[in-house]
Each structure stands twice: as structure tokens, then as C-alpha cells.
Design a protein around this motif. Structure first.
Motif, short mmCIF file in Angstrom:
data_model
loop_
_atom_site.label_atom_id
_atom_site.label_comp_id
_atom_site.label_asym_id
_atom_site.label_seq_id
_atom_site.Cartn_x
_atom_site.Cartn_y
_atom_site.Cartn_z
N GLU A 75 0.85 -1.19 0.00
CA GLU A 75 0.00 0.00 0.00
C GLU A 75 0.89 1.23 0.00
OE1 GLU A 75 -3.71 -0.19 2.36
OE2 GLU A 75 -3.04 1.73 3.22
N GLU A 76 1.31 1.64 -1.19
CA GLU A 76 2.20 2.80 -1.34
C GLU A 76 1.33 4.06 -1.42
OE1 GLU A 76 4.33 1.96 -4.87
OE2 GLU A 76 5.59 0.40 -3.94
N MET A 77 1.43 4.91 -0.41
CA MET A 77 0.55 6.06 -0.31
C MET A 77 0.80 7.08 -1.42
SD MET A 77 -1.47 5.16 1.93
CE MET A 77 -2.46 6.64 1.80
N GLU A 78 2.02 7.17 -1.92
CA GLU A 78 2.26 8.11 -3.01
C GLU A 78 1.50 7.68 -4.27
OE1 GLU A 78 6.38 8.74 -3.66
OE2 GLU A 78 6.65 9.94 -1.83
N THR A 79 1.41 6.37 -4.47
CA THR A 79 0.62 5.86 -5.60
C THR A 79 -0.86 6.11 -5.36
OG1 THR A 79 2.26 4.12 -6.00
CG2 THR A 79 0.07 3.81 -6.96
N VAL A 80 -1.31 5.91 -4.12
CA VAL A 80 -2.72 6.14 -3.79
C VAL A 80 -3.10 7.60 -4.03
CG1 VAL A 80 -4.42 6.11 -1.93
CG2 VAL A 80 -2.76 4.25 -2.12
N HIS A 81 -2.27 8.52 -3.57
CA HIS A 81 -2.54 9.94 -3.78
C HIS A 81 -2.57 10.27 -5.27
CE1 HIS A 81 -2.31 10.49 0.44
NE2 HIS A 81 -0.98 10.49 0.54
N SER A 82 -1.67 9.70 -6.02
CA SER A 82 -1.61 9.97 -7.46
C SER A 82 -2.89 9.51 -8.16
CB SER A 82 -0.39 9.28 -8.09
OG SER A 82 0.82 9.75 -7.52
N VAL A 83 -3.37 8.34 -7.76
CA VAL A 83 -4.61 7.84 -8.35
C VAL A 83 -5.79 8.73 -7.96
CG1 VAL A 83 -6.27 5.93 -8.28
CG2 VAL A 83 -3.83 5.46 -8.52
N ASP A 132 -13.88 6.34 -4.82
CA ASP A 132 -13.34 5.06 -5.28
C ASP A 132 -12.01 4.69 -4.62
OD1 ASP A 132 -15.52 4.72 -6.84
OD2 ASP A 132 -14.50 5.00 -8.77
N VAL A 133 -11.15 5.68 -4.39
CA VAL A 133 -9.85 5.40 -3.78
C VAL A 133 -10.04 4.91 -2.34
CG1 VAL A 133 -7.72 6.44 -2.93
CG2 VAL A 133 -8.51 6.93 -5.24
N ALA A 134 -10.91 5.58 -1.58
CA ALA A 134 -11.16 5.14 -0.20
C ALA A 134 -11.74 3.73 -0.19
CB ALA A 134 -12.12 6.12 0.48
N TYR A 135 -12.65 3.43 -1.13
CA TYR A 135 -13.22 2.08 -1.20
C TYR A 135 -12.14 1.05 -1.51
CZ TYR A 135 -15.61 -2.02 -2.97
OH TYR A 135 -16.00 -3.31 -3.18
N SER A 136 -11.23 1.37 -2.44
CA SER A 136 -10.20 0.40 -2.81
C SER A 136 -9.27 0.09 -1.64
CB SER A 136 -9.38 0.94 -3.99
OG SER A 136 -8.57 2.04 -3.61
N LEU A 137 -9.03 1.08 -0.78
CA LEU A 137 -8.20 0.83 0.40
C LEU A 137 -8.90 -0.13 1.36
CD1 LEU A 137 -6.84 4.43 1.10
CD2 LEU A 137 -5.63 2.51 0.06
N LEU A 138 -10.20 0.05 1.55
CA LEU A 138 -10.94 -0.88 2.40
C LEU A 138 -10.98 -2.27 1.79
CD1 LEU A 138 -13.95 1.41 3.41
CD2 LEU A 138 -12.03 0.72 4.86
N ARG A 140 -8.75 -3.75 -0.31
CA ARG A 140 -7.48 -4.46 -0.24
C ARG A 140 -7.17 -4.89 1.20
NH1 ARG A 140 -3.05 -3.33 -2.21
NH2 ARG A 140 -1.72 -3.81 -0.44
N ARG A 141 -7.73 -4.19 2.16
CA ARG A 141 -7.55 -4.58 3.57
C ARG A 141 -8.59 -5.60 4.01
NH1 ARG A 141 -7.44 1.79 5.36
NH2 ARG A 141 -5.47 2.37 4.34
N MET A 142 -9.47 -6.02 3.09
CA MET A 142 -10.56 -6.95 3.38
C MET A 142 -11.38 -6.45 4.57
SD MET A 142 -10.52 -9.41 1.12
CE MET A 142 -11.41 -10.79 1.82
N ASN A 143 -11.61 -5.15 4.59
CA ASN A 143 -12.35 -4.53 5.69
C ASN A 143 -13.71 -4.07 5.16
OD1 ASN A 143 -13.18 -3.33 8.03
ND2 ASN A 143 -11.40 -1.98 8.24
N PHE A 144 -14.56 -5.05 4.83
CA PHE A 144 -15.82 -4.74 4.19
C PHE A 144 -16.92 -4.40 5.20
CE2 PHE A 144 -13.63 -6.88 0.81
CZ PHE A 144 -14.04 -6.20 -0.33
N HIS A 195 -9.93 6.33 6.86
CA HIS A 195 -8.91 7.22 7.44
C HIS A 195 -7.94 7.73 6.36
CE1 HIS A 195 -10.42 6.04 11.36
NE2 HIS A 195 -10.16 4.78 11.10
N TYR A 196 -8.45 7.84 5.16
CA TYR A 196 -7.60 8.34 4.08
C TYR A 196 -7.79 9.84 3.93
CZ TYR A 196 -5.94 9.42 -0.60
OH TYR A 196 -5.29 10.01 -1.67
#
Length: 487
Positions: A75-83, A132-138, A140-144, A195-196
Motif C-alpha cells: 500500500e504505497e501512499m504516493e501511488t494512492v494519492h496519485s490515483v 473510489d480510492v477510499a473504497y479500494s483501500l478498504l 485491499r484490507r478486506m475490511n468490508f 482514514h484516508y
């Protein structure tokens, strides 16, 4: 790295997702018929046509970048921010373009009177893509569980607002308010629980790297979107806006079982299958097992709606929609035919079979569009729905062949195992329909017909499943007993 995928994590997340969708289902079961009684078919049709364009542009705008985030090992945050910033910029450009060209878009869809709806609903694109980015973080963490909670709150709040506004005479604005309230509540909720917090960091190279995966996914998503939405466009252009409204209302109700089970399961299975990509035996077993379970759950709902469509339409939607009961029944039948395909898309996405996913989706989109167009051009809305059922039966065979070939599972074995629960549901529905046709007159009240049909169907289906799926039921029982073990 993404969390380890095991029985406990998958079943827990599926449970939360199904709970969320089931709660929303209960509310929609009430609100959709209420709105249908208050609003006209033309109002339903106008919003449905406009929403088709908005959803299409929102899907293209995302370009699959957030799906690529789900399968990243770290989970690279710089990639997440870029997306996030890439998604936001694309969403704003899409919204501006739709607003500027709303009139020609509406004319192209055969609904020029809906151009003002397109202008207003263009603002939905940033709201939808923004979360969408916040959803993708949840994901990948399997936090549904947290995502499920806020989805339930968002959908419920939007539905309540729509009903209240419709009762106070706001007409089509009730449907628009429902969309905006749901999108806004979901957006705020996803950022709160993930928490993004976006930071102004943008690396074009990282976005381009993800695009290698996302562009392939976008192609298949566009094809799937055409499959699901082309009937609406064809009906509005070839028939009438009232027919589009009838199709939209019937489709909303017939899609509720899918929203309860399928949308919940698919969101969890995508990251789950991606965690099994290097274990062929385990993912093959998971494919067959998840396909059987979703078919056992979905097929009786869809075929049951087909069997009870006539009395159900009169009860739920009122006399102004009674003519559309064959549309409701045929839509449910068309969806029921495809229940064994329920897990195919998350499987192909999760294990990286992008080519099989893309071509299966393209062929299905072309076949569906041509079949519905032929039915609408040569007949009525009912004829178009009949052709939709025919093409879905062909799609079932072709899609199953493509997926089992990609998985390495013998086609006949996989097809028979996955379709067996569907055939039991079909037998149940035929029996219920036969009994209603021959003995329904003794129950003149449509409520009694629906209740009697549902009870009879439930008993018949339970007996058929106990007879045909004892092995599957044994696996489920063992799964519950040993839920802490890794698959």
C-alpha cells in the motif's frame, strides 16, 4: 501486503456485505413500489436514461485505476494519492463535458426532454469517482464491514429522502435527490472509515504503471456496461420513454436479489481470488464452491419472481403498471439464467485472465445489444425481453466455456456442477407457475396468490436442494465448523 485470504476472512466479509445489501433490500422492497405508484413511467424513464450516461462516463473516468490499487502487493501512499488526483481531474472534465453537451447526448438517446436531467446529474460523476480510492483501500484490507455499514446508511438515507419528496409532490426531483444524497453520504462515510486523507502528491509514472492493468479492465467494464445498459437506450429510441420507464421500474425490482447477494459477494471475491493467484487447486475449488453457493441463493429468487410476476406486479406497483408484469417476469427469468455466471467476473479479474474477461464481455455485449434491438425493432417491449432471455441462455454456455477453459477445469464437469442448482430452481418455478395457472382462481386475492406461491416454492426448492446438493450442504456445514482454517 494484502491480508491473508482464509475462510474466516472471506465468510466474515461476505456476511457483512450481504447484511448491508439485505438491509438495503428491505427498504428498496418498500420504496421502489411506492415511488412507482406516485411517479409516472415517463419520469422513471427520463431519470433512467440520464443515469445511463452518467454511469458510463463515471466508469470510463475511473479507468480501472482503483481496481489496480486493490491487487498491489504494498500500500504505497504516493501511488494512492496519485490515483486520487488522476480520478478527480478526469471526473471534473467528464462532468464539464456532459454538462456542455447534454442536449445532443439526450437527443442521441431518444429522450431530448431529459437534457436538463443530464446537466444536473453531471455533478454525480465527481461524487461517484471521489470515493473510489477510499473504497479500494478498504477492499485491499478486506475490511468490508465498515464499507457495508456506510453503503447501507447511504442507500437507506437516499431512499427515505426520495419517498418523502415524492409524497410531497416533487415528482422527478425525488429520484434525483435520491441519487445525490446516497452518493454524498457514501463519499463522506468511506473517507471517515478508511482514514484516508488526500495529499497533493502526484507521480504520473505511477499512474501510467497502473494503467497497464486498468486499461484492460476498462475494456471489459465498458463491454459489461453496454450489456446491462444498452437495452435501456434501445428501448427509449426504438419504442417510447414510457416503455423505458416500464423497463426501468421492472429492472429495479428484478435486480434487488442481485444487489443483495451478487454485488456483496463480488466485491469480496475479487481481492480473495487475487490472493489465490499462485495456488491453482485452491482457486479452482473456490471458483466452483462460490459459484454453487451464489447460484443456490440467487436462482430461486430470480425464478420465483418470474413465477409470481403477475400478482406481484399488481400488489407492488399498482394498476398503472399492471400491463408490465410480463416485462418483470422476463427480466427476472433472464437474470436467473445467468446466475451460474455470478462469480466469473471477479474470478477472471482476480487471477489475471484479462484477455478471457475482455473477449467474453465483448461478445456478450454485442450479442445482447443485437438481440434486444431486433426484438424492439420487430415487436414490442415484451418481444425484446424474450430475445434477452434467449441471448442470455447462449451466453451462459459460452461464458462458462471461456471461464472453465481459463481455469483448466473440464467444461462438462464445471458446467454441470454450477448449473445444477439453477435447474432445481427452474423446476420449482415451473411447478409454482403451473399451480397458479390452474388453481390460482381459488385465491382471487393477489396477496394470497403470492404468499401461497412463495411458501409452495420454498418447500419444493428446499426438497430439491436436499436431494441434489447434499455434497455442497456438507461442505458448507464443514466450513462453518472449521471456519478458522485456511482454505
Amino acid at each position: 501486503m494484502p491480508p491473508t485470504v482464509n475462510v474466516k476472512s472471506v465468510t466474515s466479509n461476505v456476511g457483512w456485505s450481504v447484511l448491508s445489501k439485505a438491509s438495503t433490500f428491505g427498504l428498496k422492497f418498500v420504496t421502489v413500489p411506492i415511488l412507482a405508484r406516485i411517479l409516472s413511467p415517463e419520469e422513471f424513464g427520463g431519470v433512467a436514461v440520464a443515469l445511463t450516461v452518467v454511469q458510463f462516463l463515471a466508469m470510463i473516468g475511473g479507468a480501472g485505476l482503483t481496481s489496480a490499487l486493490v491487487i498491489q502487493r504494498e500500500e504505497e501512499m504516493e501511488t494512492v494519492h496519485s490515483v486520487f488526483w488522476a480520478n478527480l481531474a478526469i471526473a471534473i472534465l467528464m462532468a464539464i463535458g456532459l454538462y456542455a453537451y447534454a442536449v445532443p447526448f439526450a437527443a442521441l438517446l431518444g429522450a431530448p426532454e431529459a437534457s436538463y436531467l443530464l446537466e444536473i446529474m453531471s455533478l454525480l460523476i465527481p461524487l461517484q469517482l471521489g470515493g473510489d480510492v477510499a473504497y479500494s483501500l478498504l477492499a485491499r484490507r478486506m475490511n468490508f464491514s465498515k464499507e457495508a455499514f456506510w453503503s447501507m446508511i447511504a442507500e437507506s438515507t437516499g431512499a427515505i429522502v426520495a419517498v418523502v419528496m415524492a409524497l410531497f409532490g416533487f415528482g422527478v426531483w425525488a429520484l434525483i435527490a435520491q441519487l445525490f444524497v446516497s452518493a454524498l453520504v457514501r463519499l463522506c462515510g468511506l473517507y471517515a472509515v478508511s482514514h484516508y486523507m488526500p495529499r497533493f502528491v502526484f507521480h504520473p509514472g505511477r499512474v501510467l504503471k497502473l494503467s497497464r492493468f486498468s486499461l484492460g479492465m476498462m475494456g471489459s467494464e465498458i463491454a459489461n456496461f453496454i450489456t446491462f445498459q444498452s437495452p435501456m437506450v434501445i428501448i427509449s429510441r426504438s419504442l417510447s420513454l414510457a416503455d423505458a420507464g416500464a423497463y426501468s421500474a421492472a429492472n429495479r425490482f428484478a435486480s434487488i436479489p442481485n444487489q443483495v447477494v451478487l454485488s456483496a459477494v463480488m466485491g469480496v471475491l475479487f481481492p480473495a481470488f487475487s490472493g489465490m493467484v499462485e495456488d491453482k487447486q485452491r482457486r479452482s475449488q473456490a471458483l466452483l464452491f462460490s459459484t454453487q453457493v451464489t447460484t443456490v441463493l440467487l436462482a430461486p429468487m430470480m425464478f420465483g419472481i418470474w413465477a409470481l410476476a403477475e400478482p406481484a406486479m399488481r400488489i407492488l406497483f399498482g394498476p398503472q403498471w399492471a400491463y408490465a408484469w410480463p416485462v418483470l417476469g422476463l427480466l427476472a427469468l433472464s437474470k436467473g439464467i445467468l446466475t451460474p455466471c455470478s462469480t466469473f467476473i471477479p474470478y477472471l479479474k482476480g487471477v489475471g485472465h484479462g484477455r478471457a474477461l475482455f473477449w467474453s464481455a465483448v461478445v456478450r455485449a454485442i450479442a445482447t445489444t443485437l438481440a434486444v434491438a431486433y426484438g424492439a425493432a420487430t415487436g414490442t417491449l415484451v418481444d425484446a425481453m424474450i430475445w434477452l432471455c434467449i441471448v442470455n441462455a447462449v451466453t451462459l454456455v459460452g461464458y462458462s466455456w471461456a471461464v472453465f477453459r481459463a481455469d483448466g477445469t473440464p467444461f462438462l464437469k464445471g458446467f454441470s456442477i454450477s448449473c445444477r442448482p439453477m435447474m432445481m430452481a427452474l423446476l420449482m418455478a415451473l411447478a409454482v407457475r403451473f399451480l397458479l395457472d390452474h388453481f390460482g382462481a381459488s385465491l382471487p386475492n393477489p396477496v394470497l396468490q403470492v404468499v401461497a406461491g412463495a411458501i409452495t416454492g420454498g418447500v419444493l426448492y428446499a426438497g430439491l436442494i436436499l436431494f441434489s446438493e447434499r455434497s455442497l450442504l456438507g461442505k458448507i456445514f464443514q466450513l462453518i465448523k472449521n471456519r478458522g482454517r485456511i482454505v
